[in-house]
Design a protein around this motif. Structure first.
Motif, mmCIF file in Angstrom:
data_model
loop_
_atom_site.group_PDB
_atom_site.id
_atom_site.type_symbol
_atom_site.label_atom_id
_atom_site.label_comp_id
_atom_site.label_asym_id
_atom_site.label_seq_id
_atom_site.Cartn_x
_atom_site.Cartn_y
_atom_site.Cartn_z
ATOM 1 N N GLY A 220 2.049 -8.085 -17.581
ATOM 2 C CA GLY A 220 0.879 -7.367 -17.092
ATOM 3 C C GLY A 220 0.895 -5.957 -17.620
ATOM 4 N N PRO A 221 -0.275 -5.310 -17.650
ATOM 5 C CA PRO A 221 -0.324 -3.945 -18.169
ATOM 6 C C PRO A 221 0.499 -2.972 -17.339
ATOM 7 C CG PRO A 221 -2.483 -4.661 -17.326
ATOM 8 C CD PRO A 221 -1.573 -5.823 -17.240
ATOM 9 N N SER A 222 0.795 -1.842 -17.926
ATOM 10 C CA SER A 222 1.537 -0.803 -17.232
ATOM 11 C C SER A 222 0.765 -0.381 -15.979
ATOM 12 C CB SER A 222 1.707 0.373 -18.191
ATOM 13 O OG SER A 222 2.539 1.320 -17.622
ATOM 14 N N GLY A 223 1.475 -0.254 -14.876
ATOM 15 C CA GLY A 223 0.822 0.162 -13.629
ATOM 16 C C GLY A 223 0.182 -0.975 -12.856
ATOM 17 N N SER A 224 0.411 -2.246 -13.305
ATOM 18 C CA SER A 224 -0.244 -3.369 -12.628
ATOM 19 C C SER A 224 0.545 -3.876 -11.417
ATOM 20 C CB SER A 224 -0.486 -4.511 -13.626
ATOM 21 O OG SER A 224 0.733 -4.951 -14.174
ATOM 22 N N GLY A 225 1.684 -3.276 -11.131
ATOM 23 C CA GLY A 225 2.422 -3.647 -9.920
ATOM 24 C C GLY A 225 3.614 -4.553 -10.146
ATOM 25 N N LYS A 226 4.070 -4.687 -11.393
ATOM 26 C CA LYS A 226 5.170 -5.609 -11.700
ATOM 27 C C LYS A 226 6.476 -5.169 -11.011
ATOM 28 C CE LYS A 226 4.812 -4.978 -16.167
ATOM 29 N NZ LYS A 226 3.755 -3.935 -16.183
ATOM 30 N N THR A 227 6.808 -3.893 -11.161
ATOM 31 C CA THR A 227 8.041 -3.394 -10.541
ATOM 32 C C THR A 227 7.932 -3.436 -9.016
ATOM 33 O OG1 THR A 227 8.567 -2.019 -12.449
ATOM 34 C CG2 THR A 227 9.591 -1.389 -10.373
ATOM 35 N N THR A 228 6.741 -3.124 -8.509
ATOM 36 C CA THR A 228 6.516 -3.189 -7.062
ATOM 37 C C THR A 228 6.802 -4.601 -6.543
ATOM 38 O OG1 THR A 228 4.814 -1.482 -7.254
ATOM 39 C CG2 THR A 228 4.786 -2.810 -5.258
ATOM 40 N N LEU A 229 6.278 -5.615 -7.252
ATOM 41 C CA LEU A 229 6.503 -7.006 -6.836
ATOM 42 C C LEU A 229 7.989 -7.367 -6.923
ATOM 43 C CD1 LEU A 229 5.558 -9.796 -5.974
ATOM 44 C CD2 LEU A 229 4.913 -10.282 -8.339
ATOM 45 N N GLU B 286 -4.909 6.284 -1.074
ATOM 46 C CA GLU B 286 -4.172 5.031 -0.896
ATOM 47 C C GLU B 286 -4.097 4.285 -2.216
ATOM 48 O OE1 GLU B 286 -5.507 2.264 2.016
ATOM 49 O OE2 GLU B 286 -4.445 3.275 3.633
ATOM 50 N N ILE B 287 -2.902 3.872 -2.611
ATOM 51 C CA ILE B 287 -2.751 3.061 -3.823
ATOM 52 C C ILE B 287 -2.304 1.678 -3.370
ATOM 53 C CG2 ILE B 287 -1.528 2.814 -6.013
ATOM 54 C CD1 ILE B 287 -0.983 5.897 -5.789
ATOM 55 N N LYS B 288 -3.025 0.653 -3.869
ATOM 56 C CA LYS B 288 -2.703 -0.714 -3.440
ATOM 57 C C LYS B 288 -2.344 -1.555 -4.671
ATOM 58 C CE LYS B 288 -4.423 -4.096 -0.093
ATOM 59 N NZ LYS B 288 -5.571 -4.566 0.689
ATOM 60 N N PRO B 289 -1.101 -1.448 -5.167
ATOM 61 C CA PRO B 289 -0.745 -2.170 -6.382
ATOM 62 C C PRO B 289 -0.704 -3.693 -6.207
ATOM 63 C CG PRO B 289 1.153 -0.972 -5.526
ATOM 64 C CD PRO B 289 -0.020 -0.582 -4.693
ATOM 65 N N LEU B 290 -0.495 -4.173 -5.000
ATOM 66 C CA LEU B 290 -0.500 -5.629 -4.788
ATOM 67 C C LEU B 290 -1.455 -5.967 -3.659
ATOM 68 C CD1 LEU B 290 3.313 -6.456 -4.922
ATOM 69 C CD2 LEU B 290 1.645 -6.657 -6.777
ATOM 70 N N ILE C 9 0.857 -1.187 0.000
ATOM 71 C CA ILE C 9 0.000 0.000 0.000
ATOM 72 C C ILE C 9 0.895 1.239 0.000
ATOM 73 C CG2 ILE C 9 -1.768 1.281 1.285
ATOM 74 C CD1 ILE C 9 -2.454 -1.539 2.584
ATOM 75 N N TYR C 10 0.682 2.113 -0.978
ATOM 76 C CA TYR C 10 1.368 3.411 -0.987
ATOM 77 C C TYR C 10 0.375 4.470 -0.557
ATOM 78 C CZ TYR C 10 5.032 1.290 -3.915
ATOM 79 O OH TYR C 10 6.028 0.506 -4.414
ATOM 80 N N LYS C 11 0.824 5.372 0.306
ATOM 81 C CA LYS C 11 -0.050 6.481 0.726
ATOM 82 C C LYS C 11 0.456 7.766 0.082
ATOM 83 C CE LYS C 11 -1.857 4.584 4.979
ATOM 84 N NZ LYS C 11 -1.001 3.504 5.487
ATOM 85 N N LYS C 12 -0.472 8.437 -0.622
ATOM 86 C CA LYS C 12 -0.125 9.721 -1.239
ATOM 87 C C LYS C 12 -1.134 10.725 -0.744
ATOM 88 C CE LYS C 12 2.449 9.741 -5.557
ATOM 89 N NZ LYS C 12 2.326 9.771 -7.017
ATOM 90 N N GLY C 13 -0.772 11.480 0.275
ATOM 91 C CA GLY C 13 -1.738 12.386 0.896
ATOM 92 C C GLY C 13 -2.891 11.584 1.474
HETATM 93 N N1 LIG Z 1 6.771 4.844 -4.578
HETATM 94 C C1 LIG Z 1 5.497 4.910 -4.969
HETATM 95 N N2 LIG Z 1 4.629 5.740 -4.359
HETATM 96 C C2 LIG Z 1 3.322 5.794 -4.748
HETATM 97 N N3 LIG Z 1 2.788 5.039 -5.727
HETATM 98 C C3 LIG Z 1 3.602 4.190 -6.363
HETATM 99 C C4 LIG Z 1 4.999 4.077 -6.039
HETATM 100 N N4 LIG Z 1 5.550 3.139 -6.861
HETATM 101 C C5 LIG Z 1 4.548 2.711 -7.650
HETATM 102 N N5 LIG Z 1 3.393 3.322 -7.363
HETATM 103 C C6 LIG Z 1 2.072 3.077 -8.005
HETATM 104 O O1 LIG Z 1 1.778 1.692 -7.899
HETATM 105 C C7 LIG Z 1 1.199 1.199 -9.086
HETATM 106 C C8 LIG Z 1 2.050 0.060 -9.675
HETATM 107 O O2 LIG Z 1 3.291 0.568 -10.131
HETATM 108 P P1 LIG Z 1 4.439 -0.349 -10.756
HETATM 109 O O3 LIG Z 1 4.739 -1.443 -9.808
HETATM 110 O O4 LIG Z 1 5.568 0.554 -11.100
HETATM 111 O O5 LIG Z 1 3.715 -0.912 -12.053
HETATM 112 P P2 LIG Z 1 4.336 -1.612 -13.358
HETATM 113 O O6 LIG Z 1 5.790 -1.895 -13.112
HETATM 114 O O7 LIG Z 1 3.503 -2.843 -13.568
HETATM 115 O O8 LIG Z 1 4.140 -0.639 -14.478
HETATM 116 C C9 LIG Z 1 1.059 2.398 -10.010
HETATM 117 O O9 LIG Z 1 -0.229 2.898 -9.876
HETATM 118 C C10 LIG Z 1 2.081 3.369 -9.488
HETATM 119 O O10 LIG Z 1 1.723 4.684 -9.779
#
Ligand SMILES: Nc1ncnc2c1ncn2[C@@H]1O[C@H](COP(=O)(O)OP(=O)(O)O)[C@@H](O)[C@H]1O
Ligand SMILES: [Mg+2]
Length: 233
Positions: A44-53, A23-27, A16-20
């Motif tokens: 997976g599509p762009s923004g689906s959480g691949k880099t986060t994982l 809340e963004i929950k990529p995974l 979970i990322y908090k921005k103000g």
């Molecule tokens: N450090 C961060 N703070 C806030 N939101 C983030 C951060 N890193 C990624 N996100 C958000 O999490 C979601 C998944 O991002 P990411 O894992 O980079 O996706 P992908 O690699 O599949 O394109 C996106 O909506 C992105 O904007």
């Protein structure tokens, strides 16, 4: 497969990322076992959480919820300092745009991760030469990044990821900036790391053809995983 064949086990992982106020929950509540020596593709599509994982698997970031085991060790609540030490000997990271240091030669770029480890100069030399050879780029050891092609730069980056002899290599779109023939060579190299050196490789890719090189492909969509067993090798 038994527990001793598992390198990484994710149980109910969320991020979970908090921005103000937002809340963004990529995974979301993700379960995943990654086996020793397997080549795993993550799509997976762009923004689906691949880099986060990838960053969680690589100990660059920690999960907000759930449990993460690496080689039988619970790393979920490792401090930043402990994670840094853990990464130095367990993880090699490969990026789409190589991230080489422009003022250092190929040799010096590969040596860099070893400088924070307690190796003698002689041992560093032995390891750098071996890693450059494994990545088939030893003949460019004295070149600077700008004197190399994209494919050659990625080989140096792979040597840098290998130099600490880590069990896990993660790669975030490693062929995304390469022409088809250079990409094929990089994929073959990653595949050989699994087959010959028993490394585990987790690779994010947009290219379905690249994913067919892997043993297994995972699809991430809105924080949820689907998986397919690849048949074409
Ligand atoms: N450090 C961060 N703070 C806030 N939101 C983030 C951060 N890193 C990624 N996100 C958000 O999490 C979601 C998944 O991002 P990411 O894992 O980079 O996706 P992908 O690699 O599949 O394109 C996106 O909506 C992105 O904007
Ligand atoms: Mg990404």
């Amino acid at each position: 497969m038994s527990n001793s064949d598992i390198l990484i086990s994710c149980q109910g992982i969320s991020k979970i990322y908090k921005k103000g106020q937002q809340e963004i929950k990529p995974l979301s509540n993700l379960d995943l076992d990654i086996f020793k020596g397997e080549f795993l593709a993550l799509m997976g599509p762009s923004g689906s959480g691949k880099t986060t994982l990838l960053n969680l698997l690589a100990g660059i970031d920690s999960p907000s919820q759930g449990k993460l085991n690496f080689n039988g060790k619970d790393i979920t609540n490792f401090s930043r300092r402990k994670l840094t030490k853990f990464r130095a000997s367990n993880i090699g990271y490969i990026f789409q745009l190589y991230h080489l240091v422009p003022v250092l030669t190929a040799y010096e770029n590969v040596e860099l991760p070893l400088l924070i480890q307690p190796f003698s100069r002689k041992e560093r030399h032995r390891r750098v030469v071996k890693a450059l050879e494994l990545a088939n780029i030893a003949d460019r050891a004295d070149h600077y990044p700008k004197q190399l092609s994209g494919g050659q730069e990625q080989r140096v980056a792979i040597a840098r990821a290998l130099v600490s002899d880590p069990p896990l290599i993660v790669a975030d779109e490693p062929t995304g900036d390469l022409d088809q023939s250079s990409a094929k060579k990089i994929l073959d190299l990653l595949k050989s790391l699994c087959a010959e050196l028993d490394k585990t490789v987790v690779m994010v890719t947009h290219d379905p053809k690249a994913a067919t090189c892997a043993d297994r492909t995972l699809f991430l969509e809105k924080g949820v995983l689907q998986e397919t067993e690849n048949v074409a090798h």
